[in-house]
Design an enzyme around this catalytic site. Structure first.
Site, PDB file in Angstrom:
ATOM      1  N   LYS A 134       0.854  -1.194   0.000  1.00 21.03           N
ATOM      2  CA  LYS A 134       0.000   0.000   0.000  1.00 21.03           C
ATOM      3  C   LYS A 134       0.886   1.238   0.000  1.00 21.03           C
ATOM      4  CE  LYS A 134      -3.075   2.649   3.063  1.00 21.03           C
ATOM      5  NZ  LYS A 134      -3.742   2.686   4.388  1.00 21.03           N
TER       6      LYS A 134
ATOM      7  N   ASP B  98      -2.483  10.578   3.225  1.00 15.97           N
ATOM      8  CA  ASP B  98      -3.874  10.170   3.424  1.00 15.97           C
ATOM      9  C   ASP B  98      -4.609  11.182   4.298  1.00 15.97           C
ATOM     10  OD1 ASP B  98      -6.256   8.847   3.575  1.00 15.97           O
ATOM     11  OD2 ASP B  98      -5.578   7.381   5.076  1.00 15.97           O
TER      12      ASP B  98
ATOM     13  N   LYS C 187     -10.136  12.995   7.830  1.00 19.85           N
ATOM     14  CA  LYS C 187      -9.647  12.676   9.169  1.00 19.85           C
ATOM     15  C   LYS C 187      -9.718  13.925  10.044  1.00 19.85           C
ATOM     16  CE  LYS C 187      -6.223   9.263   7.598  1.00 19.85           C
ATOM     17  NZ  LYS C 187      -6.704   8.064   8.294  1.00 19.85           N
TER      18      LYS C 187
ATOM     19  N   ASP D 173       1.637   6.648   5.318  1.00 17.30           N
ATOM     20  CA  ASP D 173       0.670   5.659   4.847  1.00 17.30           C
ATOM     21  C   ASP D 173       1.142   4.916   3.603  1.00 17.30           C
ATOM     22  OD1 ASP D 173      -1.668   4.435   5.639  1.00 17.30           O
ATOM     23  OD2 ASP D 173      -2.957   5.665   4.387  1.00 17.30           O
TER      24      ASP D 173
ATOM     25  N   ASP E 123     -12.023   6.983   3.698  1.00 12.91           N
ATOM     26  CA  ASP E 123     -10.816   6.799   4.500  1.00 12.91           C
ATOM     27  C   ASP E 123     -10.465   5.316   4.642  1.00 12.91           C
ATOM     28  OD1 ASP E 123      -8.615   7.659   5.923  1.00 12.91           O
ATOM     29  OD2 ASP E 123      -9.660   7.711   7.852  1.00 12.91           O
TER      30      ASP E 123
ATOM     31  N   GLU F  90      -9.367   3.599   2.156  1.00 14.11           N
ATOM     32  CA  GLU F  90      -8.873   3.648   0.783  1.00 14.11           C
ATOM     33  C   GLU F  90      -7.765   2.646   0.491  1.00 14.11           C
ATOM     34  OE1 GLU F  90      -5.569   4.965   2.761  1.00 14.11           O
ATOM     35  OE2 GLU F  90      -7.625   5.556   3.168  1.00 14.11           O
TER      36      GLU F  90
ATOM     37  N   ARG G 256      -7.420  -0.475   1.131  1.00 19.69           N
ATOM     38  CA  ARG G 256      -7.903  -1.757   0.606  1.00 19.69           C
ATOM     39  C   ARG G 256      -8.309  -1.646  -0.857  1.00 19.69           C
ATOM     40  NH1 ARG G 256     -12.310  -1.999   5.254  1.00 19.69           N
ATOM     41  NH2 ARG G 256     -10.556  -0.894   6.197  1.00 19.69           N
TER      42      ARG G 256
END
Length: 502
Positions: free
Chosen positions: A265, A270, A277, A288, A347, A349, A351
């Site tokens: 990933k 993010d 967030k 991230d 959020d 995201e 996956r």
């Protein structure tokens, strides 16, 4: 870059800025560990007594500096605690040695050369000390005019007692240096500010490394992603001015009989997207992309070591930002696999980008796929800040990865994939939703990813959300900031795959 040498000199005769020795607890007494006999002799056999007078206890991570007496070429002796002494006939654990070496190297910031006279009973001990020292010497100073406090990291580590003419010791040192340098490469990427490390910039880093180490690198830009139907990656990156990328970086060996695919990933920043967030949760979100950094580093390390296994890394890179063009909660994305996903929370995201990369990796039919991601806060709640979770579609493979992580000194824990949690991701609109039940959220994310793994392919998922980025004070060989979590586990996994053990 900190240099590593295996020295044939004795502890008393080697010229260095400092001489590192180990101390440990033995009952209520402080003892000097093997490797420091010449140093103890220079103190007339009273080194332990002198250290106790200075308050040393031998506790893990404790450091005591004292001036060297006549008879030693180094002006300073640094005693580092190893914790409890092992039982008679047993050796110190490799992780205790790795952490002690890291603590010492970090303490010696600003020094040009340090000699490490820690206990070495086997090749594995020498490797652990070398690795710990090189990782402990790390510092991220690229954006500081004069470095940290005007001091540079320890410039050279001289390892004593490691038999430099022995092929096994020499190979172990070379491996330790390659792995440590690639972990530090991952740390640099994780620590880099997101205005500089965009998806395109990350892809360029992979291309440069590929050219340097003979790796095949393919980069899909936003046009190629759209043509290929990578709806997950494009959907996550839709709100950013910095478009997404999918990078394939491959190492091949002419004698390889097995192929390992690694998927990372790579959300370079993010914000949470439209599901923004809150303040206090977005300041460190440059980290991230730690999964992609780990995969990238592991592939390069495998190439540098020359493992007889094919290792392909997939870096799913995007920036998750809110804007008028961003994916909205309620939107449906058509993934690379052809499945549709209802986005209930932008959020969640990671996956989505991983799903596309997992499907693409599956097309090459590797023997196994392992994905690595800072995927869920739920995993941090479950396991804390220092332990990553392992999920898999094969219990034996999950157990093997757990054992490998333990072997290399990375804390991990096997986690289940309960089938009953799958129903929570049912969508009235699409094939699946990107959210399910709140409780067990880390397991739900794993179940989502499992949907995109090719049939019959062994797969594991490492959720490194806890240990990927350390916000507290440094300890052992772990710095503040990016840690390079999972790199050592992935490299050892590749080695065992090459050896035909997995």
């Amino acid at each position: 870059m900190t240099a590593l040498t295996l020295s044939t000199a004795g502890a008393a005769t080697l010229r260095a800025d400092a001489l590192v020795v180990g101390v440990a607890k033995s009952g209520k007494a402080l003892v000097v560990t093997p490797g420091a006999e010449a140093v103890d002799k220079a103190f007339d056999g009273k080194l332990a007594a002198v250290l106790e007078t200075l308050g040393a206890s031998g506790a893990e991570g404790e450091v005591t500096k004292l001036p060297a007496p006549a008879g030693l070429k180094a002006p300073v002796v640094l005693a580092v605690g190893l914790g409890s002494a092992p039982e008679d006939g047993e050796a110190f654990g490799t992780e205790a040695l790795r952490r002690a070496a890291g603590t010492a190297a970090r303490t010696l910031t600003g020094a040009k050369k340090a000699a490490f006279a820690l206990p070495i009973a086997a090749v594995e001990d020498a490797a652990a000390i070398a690795e710990g020292a090189l990782l402990g010497a790390y510092a991220f100073t690229a954006y500081q005019e004069n470095g940290k406090d005007g001091k540079k990291p320890l410039a050279e580590v001289a390892l004593l007692g490691a038999k430099p003419r022995d092929k096994a010791f020499k190979a172990a040192a070379e491996r330790a240096q390659a792995v440590a340098e690639e972990i530090n490469r991952a740390r640099d990427l994780i620590n880099m500010p997101p205005n500089d490390l965009t998806p395109a910039a990350f892809a360029a880093e992979a291309q440069a490394a590929g050219k340097a180490h003979g790796l095949k690198v393919q980069v899909l830009d936003e046009k190629a992603l759209a043509k290929g139907g990578y709806g997950g990656i494009l959907g996550v990156g839709a709100g950013s001015e910095n478009p997404p990328r999918l990078v394939r970086i491959a190492y091949t060996h002419p004698k390889a009989e097995r192929t390992l695919a690694l998927v990372g990933k790579g959300i370079t920043y993010d914000s949470g997207g439209i599901s923004l967030k809150p303040a206090g949760h977005n300041e460190t979100m440059k980290c991230d992309m730690s999964g992609a950094a780990a995969v990238f580093a592991a592939v390069v390390a495998a190439a540098r070591i020359g493992l007889a296994v094919n290792v392909t890394g997939w870096l799913a890179l995007a920036e998750n930002m809110p804007s008028g063009s961003a994916t909205r909660p309620g939107d449906v994305l058509r993934m690379y696999s052809g499945k549709t996903v209802e986005v209930l929370n932008t959020d969640a995201e990671g996956r989505l980008v991983l799903a596309d990369a997992l499907t693409r990796a599956s097309e090459e039919n590797p023997d196994a796929i392992v994905d690595v991601a800072t995927l869920t806060g739920a995993m941090v709640l479950a396991l804390g800040n220092r332990t990553f979770g392992i999920m898999a579609n094969d219990d034996a493979y999950r157990t093997a990865i757990h054992e490998i992580a333990e072997e290399v000194g990375e804390q991990s824990w096997p986690m289940p994939l309960p089938a009953d949690l799958r129903k929570g991701m049912d969508s009235p609109t699409a094939d699946i939703a990107n959210m399910g039940e709140r409780m067990g959220g880390g397991l739900v994310a794993g179940l989502f990813l499992k949907e995109f793994v090719g049939e019959g392919i062994t797969w594991a998922h490492l959720d490194i959300a806890g240990p990927a980025f350390h916000e507290g004070a440094p300890y052992g060989y772990t710095p503040k900031g990016g840690t390079g979590s999972a790199v050592r586990t992935l490299v050892r996994l590749a080695e065992r795959t090459a050896d035909g053990e997995l």
